[in-house]
Design a protein around this motif. Sequence first.
Motif, short mmCIF file in Angstrom:
data_model
loop_
_atom_site.label_atom_id
_atom_site.label_comp_id
_atom_site.label_asym_id
_atom_site.label_seq_id
_atom_site.Cartn_x
_atom_site.Cartn_y
_atom_site.Cartn_z
N PRO A 1 1.47 23.83 -7.16
CA PRO A 1 2.73 24.07 -7.88
C PRO A 1 2.48 24.19 -9.38
N THR A 2 3.23 25.08 -10.02
CA THR A 2 3.12 25.23 -11.47
C THR A 2 4.49 25.04 -12.10
N GLY A 3 4.52 24.37 -13.24
CA GLY A 3 5.79 24.07 -13.92
C GLY A 3 6.24 22.67 -13.60
N GLU A 4 6.11 21.76 -14.56
CA GLU A 4 6.51 20.38 -14.36
C GLU A 4 7.91 20.14 -14.91
N PRO A 5 8.68 19.21 -14.31
CA PRO A 5 9.98 18.86 -14.88
C PRO A 5 9.83 18.35 -16.31
N GLU A 6 10.78 18.69 -17.16
CA GLU A 6 10.75 18.25 -18.55
C GLU A 6 11.95 17.37 -18.83
N SER A 7 11.71 16.31 -19.57
CA SER A 7 12.78 15.34 -19.86
C SER A 7 13.43 15.62 -21.21
N PHE A 8 14.75 15.49 -21.23
CA PHE A 8 15.51 15.58 -22.48
C PHE A 8 16.06 14.18 -22.77
N TYR A 9 15.76 13.68 -23.97
CA TYR A 9 16.15 12.32 -24.32
C TYR A 9 17.33 12.34 -25.29
N ALA A 10 18.30 11.46 -25.03
CA ALA A 10 19.45 11.27 -25.91
C ALA A 10 19.99 9.87 -25.68
N ASP A 11 20.64 9.31 -26.68
CA ASP A 11 21.17 7.94 -26.60
C ASP A 11 20.09 6.93 -26.23
N GLY A 12 18.84 7.25 -26.59
CA GLY A 12 17.75 6.33 -26.34
C GLY A 12 17.29 6.26 -24.90
N ILE A 13 17.72 7.22 -24.07
CA ILE A 13 17.32 7.22 -22.66
C ILE A 13 16.92 8.64 -22.23
N GLU A 14 16.35 8.71 -21.04
CA GLU A 14 16.08 10.02 -20.44
C GLU A 14 17.42 10.56 -19.96
N TYR A 15 18.02 11.43 -20.79
CA TYR A 15 19.40 11.86 -20.60
C TYR A 15 19.53 12.93 -19.51
N TYR A 16 18.52 13.77 -19.42
CA TYR A 16 18.58 14.88 -18.45
C TYR A 16 17.16 15.35 -18.14
N VAL A 17 16.91 15.68 -16.87
CA VAL A 17 15.61 16.21 -16.46
C VAL A 17 15.78 17.70 -16.18
N ILE A 18 15.01 18.51 -16.90
CA ILE A 18 15.10 19.96 -16.78
C ILE A 18 14.18 20.45 -15.68
N ASN A 19 14.74 21.15 -14.69
CA ASN A 19 13.92 21.72 -13.63
C ASN A 19 13.05 22.85 -14.20
N ASN A 20 11.79 22.88 -13.85
CA ASN A 20 10.89 23.89 -14.39
C ASN A 20 9.97 24.41 -13.29
N ASN A 21 10.57 24.86 -12.20
CA ASN A 21 9.80 25.38 -11.07
C ASN A 21 9.34 26.80 -11.39
N GLN A 22 8.05 26.95 -11.62
CA GLN A 22 7.49 28.26 -11.93
C GLN A 22 6.68 28.83 -10.77
N GLY A 23 6.87 28.26 -9.59
CA GLY A 23 6.18 28.78 -8.41
C GLY A 23 4.86 28.10 -8.15
N TYR A 24 3.87 28.90 -7.72
CA TYR A 24 2.58 28.37 -7.30
C TYR A 24 1.45 29.29 -7.78
N ASP A 25 0.31 28.69 -8.04
CA ASP A 25 -0.92 29.43 -8.33
C ASP A 25 -2.01 28.96 -7.38
N GLY A 26 -2.85 29.87 -6.92
CA GLY A 26 -3.93 29.42 -6.04
C GLY A 26 -4.77 30.55 -5.51
#
Length: 203
Positions: free
Chosen positions: A46-71
């Motif tokens: 799999p390629t593309g890892e989830p990215e975290s957005f931080y706000a209010d001092g916490i992990e406010y939102y997790v951004i999906n980053n599915n870029q498919g697969y390499d192999g």
Amino acid sequence: MANKKNKVKFNICNVHYAPITVAEEGTVSFGTPVPMPGAVSISMDPTGEPESFYADGIEYYVINNNQGYDGDLELAMIPESFRTDILKEEQDANKVLVENANSETGSFALLFEFDGDIRKIRHVLYNCSASRPTIESKTNEEDKEVQTETLTIKARPMADGYVKAKTGDSTTETVYNNWYKSVYLPAASTAEQQSAKSTKSVS
């Protein structure tokens, strides 16, 4: 299908490719799957890892980053049909395959299956591209050793977001048996169909 579940999987076989055609208006269609005999192995990371957005001092939102697969897909030999259909090698008047730097390679769906202890697990990667294979071999020594060929493959999401599909424990017999007749496209779930009907009746 009976609701018996696989406990293990092993072996790769029944590899097919289906060329992708994109119309001028952007509509995507798949050709009839073509066999690629001689599968040795496949490894798609799999390629593309989830990215975290931080706000209010916490992990406010997790951004999906599915870029498919390499192999890589390893085969005994890459079929000529794949070389001409996808790698766009040209066959001249003498039936010689010629590689032209001005040709752009094509996209394709990749279909394959793994054996299981109950039934085969069938897969499709929807939007694939392949790089030109390495040219390599070596001399025979005391024993002959088969020299395989490897395609480096990138599987990316389609415009509608779909990346791959595979058969499950309860996949219908019709879908399972027709897997290699045409590229399977997702069907709406019963809940979605009922919601669509309800929305339509209200409107």
